[in-house]
Motif scaffolding. Structure first.
Motif, PDB file in Angstrom:
ATOM      1  N   THR A 114       0.844  -1.193   0.000  1.00 22.75           N
ATOM      2  CA  THR A 114       0.000   0.000   0.000  1.00 22.75           C
ATOM      3  C   THR A 114       0.881   1.247   0.000  1.00 22.75           C
ATOM      4  OG1 THR A 114      -0.131   0.035   2.413  1.00 22.75           O
ATOM      5  CG2 THR A 114      -1.863  -1.167   1.224  1.00 22.75           C
ATOM      6  N   MET A 115       0.327   2.352  -0.438  1.00 26.97           N
ATOM      7  CA  MET A 115       1.055   3.615  -0.437  1.00 26.97           C
ATOM      8  C   MET A 115       0.986   4.225   0.965  1.00 26.97           C
ATOM      9  SD  MET A 115       0.457   7.030  -2.806  1.00 26.97           S
ATOM     10  CE  MET A 115       1.175   6.304  -4.296  1.00 26.97           C
ATOM     11  N   ASP A 116       2.137   4.635   1.501  1.00 30.09           N
ATOM     12  CA  ASP A 116       2.113   5.300   2.799  1.00 30.09           C
ATOM     13  C   ASP A 116       1.759   6.780   2.615  1.00 30.09           C
ATOM     14  OD1 ASP A 116       4.662   6.994   2.626  1.00 30.09           O
ATOM     15  OD2 ASP A 116       5.476   4.991   2.293  1.00 30.09           O
ATOM     16  N   PHE A 117       1.327   7.400   3.670  1.00 28.39           N
ATOM     17  CA  PHE A 117       0.827   8.773   3.591  1.00 28.39           C
ATOM     18  C   PHE A 117       1.922   9.754   3.177  1.00 28.39           C
ATOM     19  CE2 PHE A 117      -0.779  12.707   5.910  1.00 28.39           C
ATOM     20  CZ  PHE A 117      -1.621  13.066   4.867  1.00 28.39           C
ATOM     21  N   GLU A 118       3.157   9.523   3.603  1.00 28.11           N
ATOM     22  CA  GLU A 118       4.250  10.427   3.233  1.00 28.11           C
ATOM     23  C   GLU A 118       4.466  10.411   1.712  1.00 28.11           C
ATOM     24  OE1 GLU A 118       5.817  12.654   5.145  1.00 28.11           O
ATOM     25  OE2 GLU A 118       4.304  12.010   6.600  1.00 28.11           O
ATOM     26  N   THR A 119       4.413   9.229   1.116  1.00 28.58           N
ATOM     27  CA  THR A 119       4.538   9.144  -0.344  1.00 28.58           C
ATOM     28  C   THR A 119       3.357   9.824  -1.010  1.00 28.58           C
ATOM     29  OG1 THR A 119       5.753   7.051  -0.189  1.00 28.58           O
ATOM     30  CG2 THR A 119       4.720   7.564  -2.305  1.00 28.58           C
ATOM     31  N   ALA A 120       2.163   9.616  -0.457  1.00 32.93           N
ATOM     32  CA  ALA A 120       0.976  10.243  -1.029  1.00 32.93           C
ATOM     33  C   ALA A 120       1.094  11.762  -1.004  1.00 32.93           C
ATOM     34  CB  ALA A 120      -0.273   9.787  -0.275  1.00 32.93           C
ATOM     35  N   LYS A 121       1.596  12.311   0.087  1.00 39.59           N
ATOM     36  CA  LYS A 121       1.761  13.768   0.181  1.00 39.59           C
ATOM     37  C   LYS A 121       2.756  14.268  -0.862  1.00 39.59           C
ATOM     38  CE  LYS A 121       2.713  14.093   4.613  1.00 39.59           C
ATOM     39  NZ  LYS A 121       3.014  14.740   5.924  1.00 39.59           N
ATOM     40  N   LYS A 122       3.831  13.507  -1.063  1.00 39.72           N
ATOM     41  CA  LYS A 122       4.803  13.894  -2.083  1.00 39.72           C
ATOM     42  C   LYS A 122       4.159  13.912  -3.471  1.00 39.72           C
ATOM     43  CE  LYS A 122       8.953  12.063   0.229  1.00 39.72           C
ATOM     44  NZ  LYS A 122      10.051  11.065   0.119  1.00 39.72           N
ATOM     45  N   CYS A 123       3.330  12.917  -3.726  1.00 34.79           N
ATOM     46  CA  CYS A 123       2.644  12.850  -5.022  1.00 34.79           C
ATOM     47  C   CYS A 123       1.734  14.054  -5.219  1.00 34.79           C
ATOM     48  CB  CYS A 123       1.816  11.567  -5.118  1.00 34.79           C
ATOM     49  SG  CYS A 123       2.779  10.047  -5.087  1.00 34.79           S
ATOM     50  N   LEU A 152      -6.836   6.250   3.778  1.00 34.93           N
ATOM     51  CA  LEU A 152      -5.743   6.984   3.134  1.00 34.93           C
ATOM     52  C   LEU A 152      -6.303   8.002   2.144  1.00 34.93           C
ATOM     53  CD1 LEU A 152      -2.795   7.548   2.462  1.00 34.93           C
ATOM     54  CD2 LEU A 152      -2.845   5.595   0.883  1.00 34.93           C
ATOM     55  N   ILE A 153      -7.323   7.617   1.402  1.00 40.06           N
ATOM     56  CA  ILE A 153      -7.953   8.541   0.462  1.00 40.06           C
ATOM     57  C   ILE A 153      -8.495   9.766   1.206  1.00 40.06           C
ATOM     58  CG2 ILE A 153      -9.916   8.831  -1.114  1.00 40.06           C
ATOM     59  CD1 ILE A 153      -9.525   5.897  -1.939  1.00 40.06           C
ATOM     60  N   LYS A 154      -9.135   9.537   2.334  1.00 37.16           N
ATOM     61  CA  LYS A 154      -9.660  10.649   3.134  1.00 37.16           C
ATOM     62  C   LYS A 154      -8.534  11.558   3.617  1.00 37.16           C
ATOM     63  CE  LYS A 154     -13.808   8.291   4.910  1.00 37.16           C
ATOM     64  NZ  LYS A 154     -14.492   7.780   6.131  1.00 37.16           N
ATOM     65  N   LYS A 155      -7.436  10.969   4.074  1.00 34.96           N
ATOM     66  CA  LYS A 155      -6.304  11.769   4.554  1.00 34.96           C
ATOM     67  C   LYS A 155      -5.709  12.596   3.418  1.00 34.96           C
ATOM     68  CE  LYS A 155      -3.326  10.024   7.458  1.00 34.96           C
ATOM     69  NZ  LYS A 155      -2.348   9.103   8.116  1.00 34.96           N
ATOM     70  N   CYS A 156      -5.669  12.032   2.228  1.00 33.34           N
ATOM     71  CA  CYS A 156      -5.154  12.767   1.076  1.00 33.34           C
ATOM     72  C   CYS A 156      -6.022  13.994   0.775  1.00 33.34           C
ATOM     73  CB  CYS A 156      -5.113  11.868  -0.159  1.00 33.34           C
ATOM     74  SG  CYS A 156      -3.824  10.607  -0.126  1.00 33.34           S
ATOM     75  N   ILE A 157      -7.323  13.800   0.826  1.00 29.37           N
ATOM     76  CA  ILE A 157      -8.232  14.909   0.529  1.00 29.37           C
ATOM     77  C   ILE A 157      -8.173  15.967   1.626  1.00 29.37           C
ATOM     78  CG2 ILE A 157     -10.669  15.500   0.204  1.00 29.37           C
ATOM     79  CD1 ILE A 157     -10.983  12.750  -1.161  1.00 29.37           C
ATOM     80  N   GLU A 158      -8.054  15.546   2.860  1.00 26.50           N
ATOM     81  CA  GLU A 158      -7.881  16.500   3.961  1.00 26.50           C
ATOM     82  C   GLU A 158      -6.597  17.307   3.765  1.00 26.50           C
ATOM     83  OE1 GLU A 158      -7.921  14.186   7.488  1.00 26.50           O
ATOM     84  OE2 GLU A 158     -10.057  13.660   7.341  1.00 26.50           O
ATOM     85  N   TYR A 159      -5.538  16.629   3.350  1.00 27.37           N
ATOM     86  CA  TYR A 159      -4.256  17.311   3.121  1.00 27.37           C
ATOM     87  C   TYR A 159      -4.386  18.336   1.988  1.00 27.37           C
ATOM     88  CZ  TYR A 159       0.687  17.947   1.948  1.00 27.37           C
ATOM     89  OH  TYR A 159       1.922  18.497   1.672  1.00 27.37           O
TER      90      TYR A 159
END
Length: 473
Positions: A114-123, A152-159
Motif C-alpha cells: 500500500t502507499m504510505d501517507f508520506e509518499t501520497a503527500k509527495k505525489c 488513506l484517500i480521506k487523509k489525502c483529501i484533507e491534506y
C-alpha cells in the motif's frame, strides 16, 4: 524528394483511393483501380499523372517523424500536468480472471503493498507544483481496489483541502463496487467525488470473471450497493459511470440486453472494453458470434449518425462509439497537406496527461502500462520525471521512422509506446506487429463510410460532396 503515399480498397459497389498527403478519400473507376494495382507501369503512371493534375497523389513534403508536442514537453511536465493517479494499494478483494494483475500478463501480480501517507503527500505536492498553468487538476485513486484504502484517500483529501484550498480539484476513482458502503457513499457525495464502477453484465456473465478471492461471485453485493445509491443518493448516482469488460467468454448480446433493460442502470454512461492483448502471455481470441453482434450494433450507430434512427434504439454499450466515429469522420473531412514533420496518433504527453504513480513512488505515463517494464518507468517521486525517457515515449514513431514515413495510415494510427514494449524494452518488431490491425481498422471505417454513400446516405457533418467524388479517366 517526397513520397507519393496512398492506398486503394473496394466495397461491393465501388473502388476507392485514400491519399495520405491530402487526407482525401476519392472514388475512382474500376479502370483506375485495376490500372493502379496492375503490372503495367505505364498505365499506372498515366493514371497517377491524371490524378495529380486534379490535385491528388502528389509528392508529399513529409521528411521527419516527430511528435508535435516534443518541443513543448518540458513546458507540459513543468507546469501543465492535468491528472495524477495515485495507486493507493496493489491489493484487491476480487480476483478477476482477465485482470492485468492476474498473472496472465507481463505485469506485477496482486500483493499487500500500500502507499504510505508520506509518499501520497509527495505525489500531491508534485502534482500541484507542476500544474500551475492548469485551471483544474484531476486526482484519481487507483488499485488494486482503491476503497480498501479509504482512510488513506480521506487523509489525502484533507491534506489537499488544508494546503491547496485555492486549487480546483476533480476527484475520481475506479472501483469494483463491492465496498461502496453507506458511510463511503455519504463521504463521496459530500465532496462531489466521481466514481466509475466495474460491472460486466447480468449475474451469470459478471460472476464468471469478477469473483472474490474465495471464488464467490460479486454481482449480488454490487447490485445491492447500486440500488441503495440510486434510491438514497439520486443526485450522486447521476455522476456514477460504469466500465464493462467484454471477455471472450461473455455473450455480448446478453450483456447488451441487460444494460438496455435494467432500470437501475437507466441513463448511465457505460464504457465498453475488450480484454487487451497487450502484454498478454496467451492470445485473446473472440468468437464469430461476438463479431456478428458487434457489427449489428455498429450498423445501428451508423444509422443514428445519419439521422435514420434515434438514440433510444442505441444500446448504452455502444452510445459512446457515436462520438468516436463522428471524430473519425470529421478528421477525414478536414483536407490539409501533410507538413514536413509529423507523427502518428496514439502517444499522449507522458507524465502530463495522466501521470500514474505506484505505491512505491515510481512514475509511469498512465495506469495502463506495465509496472514491471523499465521502458515504461519515467521517474520517481523523489527525483521527478526523466525528460529523456518521456521524450522517447512521446516520440515512439521514431522507432519505426522508415516505415512510418511511407505508411498510408500515419494520420489514423493509434499506437502509443505500450505497443512497442516487449520484456521491458522498446522493440521495433513488437510495434510493427500491430500495424496490420491498425490499418484494417482504418480501412473498415473508411469502407463503411463509402458504403453509406453508395446507398445514398450522407452524414453531412462528416464528408461533403467534394471529398468523396467520382474521378474518371
Amino acid at each position: 524528394m517526397g513520397k507519393i503515399v496512398f492506398v486503394t480498397f473496394t466495397t461491393p459497389k465501388g473502388f476507392y483511393l485514400y491519399d495520405r498527403n491530402m487526407n482525401s478519400l476519392l472514388r475512382i473507376s474500376k479502370y483506375e483501380y485495376d490500372g493502379i494495382n496492375g503490372k503495367d507501369i505505364h498505365i499506372r503512371d498515366a493514371i497517377i499523372k491524371d490524378l495529380q493534375e486534379k490535385g491528388f497523389c502528389k509528392e508529399g513534403r513529409l521528411e521527419k517523424i516527430e511528435h508535435p508536442d516534443l518541443k513543448y514537453l518540458k513546458y507540459h511536465l513543468d507546469s501543465n500536468i492535468q491528472q495524477i493517479t495515485l495507486q493507493v494499494t496493489q491489493n484487491c478483494n476480487l480476483r478477476c480472471g482477465y485482470c492485468a494483475y492476474s498473472g496472465n500478463y507481463e505485469q506485477r501480480v496482486h500483493n499487500n503493498k500500500t502507499m504510505d501517507f508520506e509518499t501520497a503527500k509527495k505525489c500531491i505536492d508534485y502534482g500541484m507544483k507542476h500544474s500551475a498553468n492548469t485551471d483544474m487538476i484531476s486526482i484519481a485513486f487507483y488499485g488494486g481496489e482503491p476503497l480498501l484504502q479509504i482512510e488513506l484517500i480521506k487523509k489525502c483529501i484533507e491534506y489537499i483541502n488544508a494546503n491547496y484550498p485555492e486549487k480546483e480539484i476533480m476527484y475520481t476513482t475506479t472501483t469494483n463496487g463491492t465496498l461502496l458502503t453507506e458511510d463511503i457513499v455519504n463521504y463521496f457525495e459530500s465532496i462531489d467525488f466521481n466514481v466509475n464502477i466495474s460491472l460486466d453484465g447480468p449475474q451469470d456473465i459478471h460472476d464468471k470473471q469478477r469473483k472474490f478471492a474465495d471464488g464467490r461471485g460479486s454481482f449480488q453485493l454490487i447490485f445491492k450497493n447500486l440500488q441503495n445509491i440510486k434510491e438514497n443518493h439520486p443526485e450522486f448516482y447521476k455522476k456514477v459511470t460504469f466500465n464493462t469488460v467484454i471477455s471472450p467468454t461473455s455473450d455480448l448480446k446478453c450483456v447488451k440486453d441487460f444494460f438496455k433493460a435494467e432500470t437501475v442502470l437507466e441513463d448511465r454512461i457505460i464504457r465498453k472494453n475488450t480484454v487487451s492483448n497487450l502484454g498478454s502471455t496467451t492470445p485473446i481470441v473472440y468468437n464469430d458470434y461476438y463479431y456478428i453482434t458487434y457489427r449489428y450494433e455498429f450498423m445501428k450507430v451508423l444509422l443514428n449518425l445519419i439521422g435514420e434512427i434515434d438514440n433510444s434504439l442505441i444500446s448504452p454499450l455502444f452510445s459512446n462509439e457515436i462520438s468516436q466515429y463522428k471524430t473519425f469522420y470529421e478528421r477525414l473531412s478536414t483536407r490539409s497537406e501533410l507538413p514536413e514533420v509529423a507523427h502518428h496518433g496514439g502517444p499522449c504527453v507522458p507524465g502530463a496527461r495522466r501521470l500514474f504513480i505506484n505505491v512505491e513512488g515510481d512514475m509511469y505515463p498512465c495506469e495502463r502500462v506495465s509496472e514491471t517494464s523499465d521502458a515504461m518507468k519515467i521517474g520517481h517521486i523523489d527525483t521527478g520525471i526523466d525528460t529523456d525517457k518521456a521524450s522517447e515515449l512521446i516520440n515512439i514513431g521514431n522507432l519505426t521512422k522508415d516505415e512510418c514515413l511511407s505508411c498510408w495510415n500515419l494520420l489514423y494510427c493509434g499506437m502509443c509506446a505500450a505497443f512497442a514494449d516487449m520484456n521491458g524494452k522498446l522493440e521495433k518488431s513488437q510495434k510493427l506487429s500491430y500495424c496490420n490491425a491498425m490499418k484494417e481498422d482504418t480501412i473498415f471505417k473508411m469502407s463503411t463510410l463509402c458504403m453509406l454513400r453508395e446507398f445514398g446516405i450522407q452524414p453531412e457533418e462528416a464528408l461533403n460532396d467534394e471529398k468523396v467524388s467520382s474521378i474518371s479517366v
